[in-house]
Design a protein around this motif. Structure first.
Motif, PDB file in Angstrom:
ATOM      1  N   PRO A   6      -0.058   5.398   1.077  1.00 53.33           N
ATOM      2  CA  PRO A   6       0.755   5.875  -0.028  1.00 53.33           C
ATOM      3  C   PRO A   6       0.341   5.253  -1.355  1.00 53.33           C
ATOM      4  CG  PRO A   6       1.978   4.295   1.270  1.00 53.33           C
ATOM      5  CD  PRO A   6       0.681   4.529   1.979  1.00 53.33           C
ATOM      6  N   THR A   7       0.517   6.003  -2.391  1.00 52.38           N
ATOM      7  CA  THR A   7       0.167   5.512  -3.723  1.00 52.38           C
ATOM      8  C   THR A   7       1.431   5.332  -4.539  1.00 52.38           C
ATOM      9  OG1 THR A   7      -1.903   6.681  -3.641  1.00 52.38           O
ATOM     10  CG2 THR A   7      -1.115   6.057  -5.802  1.00 52.38           C
ATOM     11  N   HIS A 147      -8.916   7.660  -7.334  1.00 52.97           N
ATOM     12  CA  HIS A 147      -8.173   6.650  -6.571  1.00 52.97           C
ATOM     13  C   HIS A 147      -7.974   7.115  -5.116  1.00 52.97           C
ATOM     14  CE1 HIS A 147      -4.913   3.515  -6.127  1.00 52.97           C
ATOM     15  NE2 HIS A 147      -4.611   4.332  -5.139  1.00 52.97           N
ATOM     16  N   GLU A 167      -5.625  -1.130  -2.459  1.00 52.39           N
ATOM     17  CA  GLU A 167      -5.164  -0.408  -3.654  1.00 52.39           C
ATOM     18  C   GLU A 167      -5.899  -0.914  -4.901  1.00 52.39           C
ATOM     19  OE1 GLU A 167      -3.578   2.174  -3.528  1.00 52.39           O
ATOM     20  OE2 GLU A 167      -2.564   2.131  -1.597  1.00 52.39           O
TER      21      GLU A 167
HETATM   22 ZN   LIG Z   1      -3.668   4.166  -3.281  1.00 49.69          ZN
END
Ligand SMILES: [Zn+2]
Length: 261
Positions: A6-7, A147, A167
């Motif tokens: 998840p971002t 990303h 991340e």
């Molecule tokens: Zn991410």
């Protein structure tokens, strides 16, 4: 192996930088190299571009209209894959198992996330987020896709890596590809693996102070083994906590130098 990455809400800042040549490691300090467009490879030869697909759940959504008014889906996905290939890999090391990447534009909370298997990836991207960023849609779409594309290809020590590191690498590539949003700042954070832009700037400093290609090497090391605390020491001679305190010191010095007498 299935993975979901998840971002969080992406933080954004801008500056374009020159990309490395396909076979080069990133250049030290390259993130400040000025505005230049990314150079595409002359052909796909040697680079395993996947089959790209697109699914739009609501074509009449304002976000869908912003998307198609600002980017060509094939180009923007290829550009994102190229950014990942060129900043993290060489033609020899680039992972070749990803056969398809599907971009899913849909109504959802948050920004974007990536899921799938080794050979099949789905990038889910919020139409609301795209609509909210209509004023700078092209850069924001490109940045988010870079990303997420990192998550399609990066190594994470078979799931043992701190999330803040994976991340951070994703935003480090975004930073180097030239799609940092305007509000990103090199302001440290509280620890090295805070993640996202905070860790991305730490990794940028690491490249500048400990040699180009360090991030690429760290990523590659995590292909064959799990994450261990001595990973950074093996490749830089210093523990990551020591590196982080040196990074914080460098920020403090930079701030002091920028204060007018
Ligand atoms: Zn991410």
């Amino acid at each position: 192996m299935s993975s979901i990455l998840p971002t969080k809400v992406m933080r954004t800042f801008y500056f374009k930088k020159s990309p490395p040549k396909p076979s080069q490691a990133p250049q030290v300090g390259g993130s400040r190299a000025g505005k230049q467009q990314q150079q595409q490879p002359q052909s796909d030869a040697g680079w395993p571009f996947p089959n790209f697909r697109l699914r739009v759940d609501d074509i009449s959504h304002p976000g869908a209209q912003v998307f198609f008014a600002n980017v060509n889906p094939d180009e923007v996905l290829r550009d994102a894959a190229w950014a990942v290939f060129s900043w993290l890999y060489t033609p020899v090391t680039v992972p070749r198992h990803v056969e398809s990447v599907v971009l899913v534009l849909r109504s959802m909370d948050g920004v974007a996330h990536t899921m799938g298997s080794d050979i099949y990836k789905e990038i889910h991207f919020s139409l609301e987020w795209i609509a909210q960023h209509a004023h700078r849609a092209k850069d924001e779409i490109q940045g988010v896709l870079v990303h997420e594309m990192v998550h399609c290809y990066q190594h994470d020590g078979n799931g043992t890596c701190p999330t803040g590191f994976t991340e951070g690498v994703a935003d480090w590539v975004r930073l180097h590809a030239g799609f940092a949003p305007p509000h990103w700042r090199e302001d440290g954070g509280s620890k090295w693996d805070d993640g996202y832009a905070s860790t991305a700037y730490f990794l940028d400093w690491l490249e500048q102070s400990h040699g180009r290609g360090v991030v690429r090497t760290l990523n590659l090391t995590l292909r064959d083994r799990g994450y261990e605390d001595n990973l950074f020491k093996e490749h830089t001679g210093k523990k990551v906590t020591k590196l982080y305190s040196l990074y914080r010191e460098s920020l403090t010095q930079k701030k002091a130098q920028s204060v007018p007498n």
